[in-house]
Design an enzyme around this catalytic site. Structure first.
Site, PDB file in Angstrom:
ATOM      1  N   ASP A 295      26.622  41.110  17.756  1.00  0.00           N
ATOM      2  CA  ASP A 295      27.597  42.313  18.151  1.00  0.00           C
ATOM      3  C   ASP A 295      27.212  42.713  18.821  1.00  0.00           C
ATOM      4  OD1 ASP A 295      27.363  41.267  15.909  1.00  0.00           O
ATOM      5  OD2 ASP A 295      26.203  42.610  14.251  1.00  0.00           O
ATOM      6  N   ASP A 296      25.750  42.707  19.969  1.00  0.00           N
ATOM      7  CA  ASP A 296      25.775  43.430  20.844  1.00  0.00           C
ATOM      8  C   ASP A 296      26.415  42.932  22.343  1.00  0.00           C
ATOM      9  OD1 ASP A 296      24.255  45.460  19.391  1.00  0.00           O
ATOM     10  OD2 ASP A 296      21.992  43.895  19.658  1.00  0.00           O
TER      11      ASP A 296
ATOM     12  N   GLY B 155      19.869  34.962  17.059  1.00  0.00           N
ATOM     13  CA  GLY B 155      19.466  35.244  15.459  1.00  0.00           C
ATOM     14  C   GLY B 155      18.343  35.843  15.297  1.00  0.00           C
TER      15      GLY B 155
ATOM     16  N   LEU C 110     -12.087  17.478  -8.058  1.00  0.00           N
ATOM     17  CA  LEU C 110     -10.939  18.519  -9.268  1.00  0.00           C
ATOM     18  C   LEU C 110     -11.876  18.972  -9.728  1.00  0.00           C
ATOM     19  CD1 LEU C 110      -8.128  16.174  -9.485  1.00  0.00           C
ATOM     20  CD2 LEU C 110      -7.857  18.317  -7.757  1.00  0.00           C
TER      21      LEU C 110
ATOM     22  N   SER D  58     -14.260  23.271  -3.458  1.00  0.00           N
ATOM     23  CA  SER D  58     -13.467  23.495  -1.989  1.00  0.00           C
ATOM     24  C   SER D  58     -12.075  22.746  -1.402  1.00  0.00           C
ATOM     25  CB  SER D  58     -15.073  22.582  -1.287  1.00  0.00           C
ATOM     26  OG  SER D  58     -15.487  21.782  -2.056  1.00  0.00           O
TER      27      SER D  58
END
Lengths: 300, 634
Positions: free
Chosen positions: B35-36, B114, B469, B542
């Site tokens: 835009d600039d 971007g 687990l 862990s």
């Protein structure tokens, strides 16, 4: 105070990249294609490691369809500088006699070069390859990294590319992965020519104009370099003063008409020329964005 | 390329080439959005001053008519954009580098398009830039994004700023508008330490003040953008710094030659100069400056050379050769700005690789002191840093490194962080100061050491680390192993969730960051217990490989035995001894491993115990057998 010229800066940066990549790899190799960019890349590499000899081999993934003058030049460079050259031919291509006439440009390049490169990398276990690509060659190259990671399948995954800050390069990789390194990233075509001129680096004579036998095909002058060239009905080779702006397989590389026989004349022509570099290579014409696609598949 | 033609015709190619040889080089970054008029500006620079080839031009003409925004006139933005296509192809839109040159200079432009990922991309582009062009739309003035861009410019140490007040044609070339914007910006810029600011009113579209001043702004007394860029000199600043050269490679062609190759990161050097090697601190003299083109009398910042030294001192890759008159500091603890660049957020306590100069070390980050809101520059409390966040952290290295503060020398104070497992570059960092001089750091000599402790207990200490687990049977097996060891007269201790989570770690939850800290503390405690001569059994889920590796590295080689208690998740969930899976499935328990938080199975544990085929008692015997084989017990 000393002011470094732009070529001195580019040279110093490329040397830094060479040393960094070499120090962080196990089995590096330089992809050497005999053209002017490869020639400059090799010159910079020798500077980077002098007074030591080049600490890695050159790899020429050949198609057997290069210009004779390229093979002669290559062998002389290797001999004069005491280099180690690995020449690789995809055995499948030899067996099936893959050529640009019967199989078309795309398949020819894909099998000989893209496939050939993958095979060679695997056969010799190279984990890092130097390539001569430049960011100014094409729009899609403008955002290419200096260190570009390839998966174990040799693919280039745009999402896996790493940010590069300062002069810090991350060359780490998992087993099977490899890195392509582009020391000429920030060079432009004019820089390359300027450097060849100021460093007086020998290049393949095909870059200079000479009377050569050519035929006109699809608007390009194609040189009849050996007896394998197939002429279309009605085609008659004629002698013209031509030279090449880029080198590849002779049936696929267009010459331009020119009287430039010296480096300054070439540069002069280039400066006021009307077509950009890859126009002379037919491979890019086949589909839009084809370079990007090739890169994802593992082409350099 | 009008100027090339004119010049060529005027002077001939030989003279032209001669002039080209003396070109300088400048790198800059453009900050602003489409835009600039940023793409238009870059496109205009390429078009006005470099080679836009005829076939590119033909494409541009076609595209301008087809998709251009300038009513069929040349739309310069199209020369650089092509971003829509990239987005469709799923290609990361980040930093693109563009090149153009004038008669006097070559320019490398880092273009960071971007809005998304803006911080990461801009920081990357800014890291090598000597100058920043900050674009402002004259109709809008200084906006939030102008401040954000300028903050990043100052953070990255870019000293020269051009404020490009673009689209000045749309405010009728008003001097008043320009001067108001200039004064607003200067006030803000001085607050963040940007002092060298040049303000130029321009119209990239119309071409005012790009290569020529033109006649639309008779009130403007300055030079056009290109002329200004050509006159910026950066060599001076780098060469006035103290001499520094990180050693990239030890150059040894034969026994008679030993040189040190690197790129000079600051200052100048001549044969005979007294230099110090860091971090070792040895002092010697420069003997020769060697290049492929012959020896040099002097080398300056930016050059890549090979230096030989008068004495046989030990120098290796990553060391820094520096002037002995003003050597850099050496330290292993710093305060640093960190810019996080990875989708996976920062984990305080996890070891990352840190690369600075030609040296790579292991580093851990403490919880951030604060993060910076890049729009308001406010400091905000933070426990971690996510993608595109910037914060200030303490950082700990596993060994001391030579450094200069980033503000003094970018190459001596800028670093990247690399994830040890994904190998991704996850962050950029800027060192500010050392928290302590490392020469003050030495371990307190303890006479009663690990060896003494283990002799007293008649055993070799080690850590047996059970991972798996929830419900896999870790604690059950660990308990049996401990009983068996006790029966054999061994000195042991079992660390598990029950005795750690309720006390030492009761301040920690189950987020990724807390899990890392949990394991860091447990590793530390188990390391101390190994020093005390104990056989330490650790039973924790862990889940992350990185933390288990951290625990492994806390003790000496061979002292860590990782036991993977392997149970398929379905089996563990079926067992569900504490009813936790049920809760997690009902959504009452967040971040539960295996359900909504990952478990990274060990790749090469010392032992794998498959509990679907091996009962706990037999599993324990396997582990005891392994300890015996390895000589920890007889």
């Amino acid at each position: 105070m000393t002011t470094l010229t732009h070529l001195q800066r580019l040279e110093a940066e490329s040397i830094q990249i060479f040393r960094e990549a070499f120090s962080e790899s196990e089995r590096p190799v330089m992809l050497y294609s005999v053209g002017k960019d490869s020639t400059v890349m090799l010159h910079l590499a020798m500077k980077a490691f002098a007074p030591s000899k080049l600490p890695f081999p050159l790899l020429h993934v050949d198609t057997t369809w290069k210009f004779q003058a390229m093979y002669e030049f290559r062998d002389r460079v290797v001999r004069d500088n005491g280099l180690e050259l690995i020449e690789y031919h995809n055995p499948e291509c030899i067996e099936k006699d893959i050529n640009p006439f019967d199989h078309g440009t795309s398949l020819h390049v894909d099998l000989w070069k893209t496939e050939g490169l993958k095979q060679a990398v695997e056969k010799y276990g190279f984990d890092l390859g130097f390539g001569g690509a430049r960011r100014d060659e094409e729009k899609s190259r403008a955002k290419e990294r200096v260190f570009s990671l390839r998966s174990a399948q040799h693919r280039w995954d745009p999402k896996q590319q790493r940010p590069e800050l300062w002069h810090l390069y991350n060359a780490r990789k998992a087993p099977g992965e490899s890195v392509r390194v582009f020391p000429l990233s920030n060079w432009t075509e004019l820089d390359i020519w300027q450097y060849i001129y100021s460093e007086q680096i020998p290049i393949v004579p095909l870059y200079f104009s000479a009377p050569r036998p050519v035929v006109k095909r699809d608007g390009l002058w194609i040189m009849v370099d050996d007896e394998r060239m197939r002429l279309e009905p009605g085609e008659e080779p004629e002698i013209r003063n031509v030279r090449f702006r880029t080198l590849g397989c002779y049936p696929l590389t267009g010459a331009i008409e020119s009287d430039a026989t010296t480096l300054p004349e070439i540069i002069r022509e280039m400066l006021i020329t009307t077509t950009s570099e890859r126009m002379g290579r037919t491979v890019d014409h086949e589909s839009a964005g084809s370079l990007e696609k090739k890169k994802q598949e593992g082409h350099f | 390329m009008p100027h090339v033609h004119d010049e060529l015709l005027a002077v001939g190619i030989e003279t032209y080439l001669e002039r080209q040889e003396h070109k300088s080089m400048l790198r800059f970054i453009t900050c602003g959005s489409v835009d600039d008029g940023k793409s238009t500006l870059i496109g205009r620079l390429l078009y006005d001053s470099k080679l836009v080839f005829e076939d590119h031009l033909a494409t541009l003409e076609v595209d301008s008519k087809k998709v251009g925004t300038q009513g069929g006139e040349l739309d310069f933005a199209l020369l650089v954009d092509g971003l829509a296509a990239e987005r469709e192809q799923g290609i990361t839109i980040d930093v693109a580098y563009r090149f153009f040159s004038t008669e006097r200079s070559k320019f490398i432009v880092a273009d960071t398009p971007g809005h998304e990922q803006y911080t990461r991309n801009m920081v990357t582009g800014a890291s090598t830039a000597d100058l920043a062009v900050v674009l402002i739309d004259a109709r809008k003035g200084v906006l939030t994004q102008t401040r954000r861009h300028s903050y990043l410019v100052s953070l990255l140490g870019i000293r020269h700023v051009v404020l490009a007040v673009n689209k000045i044609d749309l405010v009728d070339y008003s001097q008043e508008v320009f001067e108001q914007i200039e004064s607003d910006y200067r006030e803000f810029a001085s607050q963040i330490g940007l002092n060298d600011v040049t303000c130029i009113p321009m119209s990239a579209l119309a071409g005012d003040n790009i290569t020529e001043v033109g006649s639309n702004m008779p009130w403007y007394q300055g030079v056009p953008l290109i002329t200004h860029l050509e006159n910026v000199k950066v060599d001076n600043e780098l060469q006035s710094l103290p001499f520094r050269m990180p050693v990239q490679w030890v150059n040894r062609p034969d026994l008679d030659f030993r040189g040190f190759s690197g790129q000079i990161a600051g200052g100048t050097v001549q044969p005979g100069d007294s230099v110090r090697i860091l971090p070792s601190g040895r002092t010697t003299t420069v003997e020769r400056i060697v290049t492929y083109d012959g020896d040099l009398e002097e080398a300056v910042a930016g050059q890549s050379v090979t230096i030989t030294l008068a004495d046989e001192v030990d120098v290796s890759r990553g060391d820094v050769i520096a002037t002995s008159l003003a050597p850099p500091g050496v330290a292993d603890q710093f305060e640093a700005h960190i810019v996080w660049m990875d989708d996976q957020g920062m984990l305080p306590g996890r070891p990352y690789l840190l690369k600075i100069g030609a040296r790579t070390v292991s580093a851990t980050l403490a919880q951030p002191k604060y993060k910076v809101n890049v729009n308001t520059l406010e400091h905000v409390a933070a426990r971690t840093l996510e993608l595109n966040e910037i914060g200030v952290c303490n950082i700990n290295l596993d060994r001391p490194i030579p450094f200069d503060p980033y503000d003094e020398n970018r190459d001596m104070g800028g670093f990247i962080l690399i994830d040890r497992f994904t190998n991704a570059t996850v962050a950029a960092g800027l060192l500010h100061f050392a928290l302590r001089r490392s020469d003050n750091v030495h371990w307190q000599a303890i006479e009663v050491d690990k060896h003494a402790h283990s002799l007293q207990k008649g055993q070799k200490p080690c850590v047996v680390w059970f991972t798996g687990l929830s419900g896999s049977g870790k604690s059950t097996i660990a308990n049996i192993v401990e009983q068996k060891l006790l029966e054999q007269g061994r000195h042991t201790y079992l660390l598990d969730g029950d005795n750690v989570r309720h006390g030492l770690n009761k301040d920690l939850g189950f987020t990724d960051a807390d899990r890392v800290e949990n394991i860091r503390r447990v590793s530390e405690v188990s390391g101390l217990m190994v020093d005390a001569g104990l056989i330490v059994l650790v039973s924790f889920i862990s889940p992350f490989a990185a933390e288990r590796r951290m625990a492994r590295e806390r003790v000496e080689d061979g002292e860590f035995i990782e036991v993977y208690v392997k149970t398929p998740i379905e089996v563990a969930e079926e067992r569900d001894p504490k009813g936790l899976y049920l809760k997690a499935r009902r959504g009452e328990l967040a971040n539960f491993t295996g359900i909504d938080s990952p478990y990274e199975a060990p790749e090469s544990p010392e032992l794998i115990v498959d509990t679907t085929s091996l009962p706990p008692e037999a599993a324990a015997d396997t582990i005891i057998g392994h300890l015996r084989e390895r000589g920890f017990i007889d």
